[in-house]
Enzyme design. Sequence first.
Site, PDB file in Angstrom:
ATOM      1  N   GLY A   1       0.746  -0.881  -0.548  1.00  0.00           N
ATOM      2  CA  GLY A   1       0.000  -0.146   0.479  1.00  0.00           C
ATOM      3  C   GLY A   1       0.874   1.141  -0.352  1.00  0.00           C
TER       4      GLY A   1
ATOM      5  CB  ALA B   1       2.803  -4.170  -9.212  1.00  0.00           C
ATOM      6  CB  ILE B   2      -2.206  -7.015  -7.907  1.00  0.00           C
ATOM      7  CG1 ILE B   2      -1.249  -8.550  -7.596  1.00  0.00           C
ATOM      8  CG2 ILE B   2      -3.197  -7.861  -8.066  1.00  0.00           C
ATOM      9  CD1 ILE B   2      -2.061  -9.195  -6.253  1.00  0.00           C
ATOM     10  CB  THR B   3      -3.883  -2.258  -7.283  1.00  0.00           C
ATOM     11  OG1 THR B   3      -3.193  -2.647  -5.998  1.00  0.00           O
ATOM     12  CG2 THR B   3      -4.895  -3.514  -6.950  1.00  0.00           C
ATOM     13  CB  SER B   4       1.044  -1.465  -5.816  1.00  0.00           C
ATOM     14  OG  SER B   4       2.239  -2.588  -7.402  1.00  0.00           O
TER      15      SER B   4
ATOM     16  CB  THR C   1       9.883  -7.130  -3.822  1.00  0.00           C
ATOM     17  OG1 THR C   1       9.391  -6.282  -2.953  1.00  0.00           O
ATOM     18  CG2 THR C   1      11.452  -7.615  -3.695  1.00  0.00           C
TER      19      THR C   1
ATOM     20  CG  ASP D   1     -12.971  -8.779   6.211  1.00  0.00           C
ATOM     21  OD1 ASP D   1     -12.098  -8.292   5.916  1.00  0.00           O
ATOM     22  OD2 ASP D   1     -13.228  -8.640   7.652  1.00  0.00           O
TER      23      ASP D   1
ATOM     24  CE  LYS E   1      -5.306  -5.304   0.905  1.00  0.00           C
ATOM     25  NZ  LYS E   1      -4.542  -5.833   0.217  1.00  0.00           N
TER      26      LYS E   1
END
Lengths: 500, 500
Positions: free
Chosen positions: B180, B208-211, B215, B268, B300
């Site tokens: 995040g 990365a998925i959403t960023s 790494t 959740d 999150k």
Amino acid sequence: MNNRPAPGHLKLRRMSIDTWRDHICFLHRDCTAYPAPDYLGPNRIDISSGAKKIRARVNVVDDDQFVKHDEIGLSKRAFDELGLLEGTEVTIERATPPDSLLVLRNKVAGNELELGQMREVIRDIVDYRYTEREIVAFLVAASKELTLSEIQSLTQARAEYAHHFTWSRNMVVDKHSMGGVPGSRISMIVIPIVAAHGFWIPKTSSRAITSAAGTADAMECVAEVDLAPEALHKVVETAGGCIAWNGRLSHSPIDDVMNTITRPLGIDSTKLAVTSILSKKVAAGSSHVVVDIPYGTRTKVANLAQAQDLGNLFEAVGRGVGLTVVAVPTDASRPIGHGIGPALEVRDVWAVLQNHADAPPDLREKALHFAGIILDWDPNVENGRERARVLLENGAALNRMERIVDLQGRKEHPIGPGSLAHNVLANQSGQVTGIDCYRVADIARRSGAPMDKGAGIDFLAPVGTQVKAGEPLYRILANIETDLRLAVGAAERDNGIEIS
Amino acid sequence: MNNRPAPGHLKLRRMSIDTWRDHICFLHRDCTAYPAPDYLGPNRIDISSGAKKIRARVNVVDDDQFVKHDEIGLSKRAFDELGLLEGTEVTIERATPPDSLLVLRNKVAGNELELGQMREVIRDIVDYRYTEREIVAFLVAASKELTLSEIQSLTQARAEYAHHFTWSRNMVVDKHSMGGVPGSRISMIVIPIVAAHGFWIPKTSSRAITSAAGTADAMECVAEVDLAPEALHKVVETAGGCIAWNGRLSHSPIDDVMNTITRPLGIDSTKLAVTSILSKKVAAGSSHVVVDIPYGTRTKVANLAQAQDLGNLFEAVGRGVGLTVVAVPTDASRPIGHGIGPALEVRDVWAVLQNHADAPPDLREKALHFAGIILDWDPNVENGRERARVLLENGAALNRMERIVDLQGRKEHPIGPGSLAHNVLANQSGQVTGIDCYRVADIARRSGAPMDKGAGIDFLAPVGTQVKAGEPLYRILANIETDLRLAVGAAERDNGIEIS
């Protein structure tokens, strides 16, 4: 001139493939209109022509024999529901998620929903806009966390999506039982008493699902029960009451979905059941409802405390949707009446209505109790129970019942108890101290009830009776030899009667 | 002589129908072996020959051209997975519900499950024995009610069904971040420090998925990251650490299922995420793990209190499965390092490892903090943070990193920052008081990161800087004109920098 159809236009084809409830469409991988593989997966597409529209999942086909490049195949049921001819040009487009998906996610996240939101979800469930996974998620979340206010909203929203009755009276009463007690056919006595008093009580009932007889099965021994809404309306306006089958009247796609999902998954459906029952009462135009909540170790409601809790829930939800509800916990530890099975129960009902000396006192007593609660809603009645007794004993209830039977459509040949019989005998001497409702209902079903309306069990030694070894405990009745044999075999392994 | 095949035996046929993940078999309505329509619906059948077996739902076909009476068709993927030739005789039988279905229903009903029960459920999920509705019901129920003991059991059970590493040492450390914070590439500094100290730290990371960079994306600018388990093992035994991609190593069918179901439904997944992360650490053979929990309004984990709660959960679950876990809430209010995007982050990492004067101090500081926590686990180390600083400043960490790069496979042409650049200028004068992580990550992704490893954002005015209108705030880097244009356009609408 281009031979390719306009993008998004494909010719409809009926596939001879039965995909059960799933709506499946078949697109060729090299479909001229759309890159078909993009649509594979849980997402769905909308297929439409003019006002006709259906939502389906995509299977991709690599064989021109199944579907051609400019065709879209539909599984049988989807094709039938769309209702268009083969070859019709249809448009396809990616189905947008239902508007209420965010509301549903809100519920899954544990937030409380308001009436408007419940309405959105229910509308989208009714319109088959949700995927199964979404409905399951909603139901599981709802079974865990549903406030009283949400149960009321859900009841209200479900009522709005059900068939509605309107009556020319403000006060319309009803009676509902949560079931679980064999032989407890009191509706067939309560309705004529209440109607004879002058109240309107448009009663619809289910057929047996797991029991040996439902009220609709029993009534069907003597009268037509499958009434169209207009016919039912007429019977009630003339006789003040009816005893009809609820199948055609209150079929709800939500019940469909909820039942097929909640039962196999073991989802606690208590709150959902309350919303289902009371939403139907609202839709049926009732203003006052008495709910019978049988409790006992073998029923859904295990003990009196649970029955009271459920009763409080019924009454509170009722208040929220403008219904006067009185919930009454009742003892489910033993069968009621002398017999179980449609025709045997009808025999008991008429014995009570005709004031026979040997009419089952427990059936009479329970019916008078519930009729009394309903009649107490009349401000001019001082003692409802007493008024009910009078209407039963003076023959007004019997007359009213015969009238209802005539109006619904009297069976030319009423069905009576079966022609084959076998007595089940006591293995030991002593007092009958208990009857296992679950076991005797099972034996009655093996004897053919409720499909064979004459089949069932006729009790000869109610709880409290002193019996000697070899004396009869009950008689199994049937019309088919093999059914009788199966029931007798089951009774020989365990007859369900406790003697001590 | 009877030409009908023996009941239950049908000839296998490959259907040119792609039903995505659903395993579908096609039976003729007048199938010689079975009354096919009986199997329609959500129930499934098992199709087998010898040891090969697959479970599928039934579609019923009325056309001999699709399948003949003595055939069974399988959708493409199901056919491929079964791995038998067309025409092979197969047996079909009604699939029995998974043994653990009662356990699952128990969870849905709100009861607590024990380790043995969790194992049963996880095994049946892994073996694709559940229907989707069953898995959804389990996940929703679990997201509502999962005790600490159940989270531990679930973690343990999931670990048992993952790929296992065993090491010739008892103490093996790891570091995990909940993500995040753009630019927070501390693993690439922590691992070489810790390995230089002599600990073993086999680190695997995601892309990365959403960023704008994971790494694995950053490390891939300089070294091979897609290592087979044996290769990874060798790197760690030689260099004490690795920085590899977790894709091939810890792929879990449960994660697959959980991700495709929980995200769209808004379930959740916090507790499920803890079980996922720690089960992988157990399977990876770790004994000590430090978990970075960034918190901030846009991540999150919204605030410190939530981060502490989550940290306590991580530590408690760790205790239950034999892991020493230390969870550390960290500030996620601004990016870390000078640049975001794979190559720019690698540049910052090397600046820290090389002790450059202009290395980003926040990246250095955070890396030393986490390395220090890990080194404090060595009873011979008095001050972990101090020991980490020494290993960084004396070049041991840099040497170790170069060694890891060599062992994993050094890229012949390491990827550097992109060749196209555009400066985003301040609209007003004042002090930079905030950087919106979410917004700048979005702009970096538009510039092409992480697919274009050289793309991203290079900050020229960190929080606290005084700027004049017209002075540069950051530089957008890219390798593709259109990407740069898209990113610049986005920055012109909202550059994500707060000046006041």
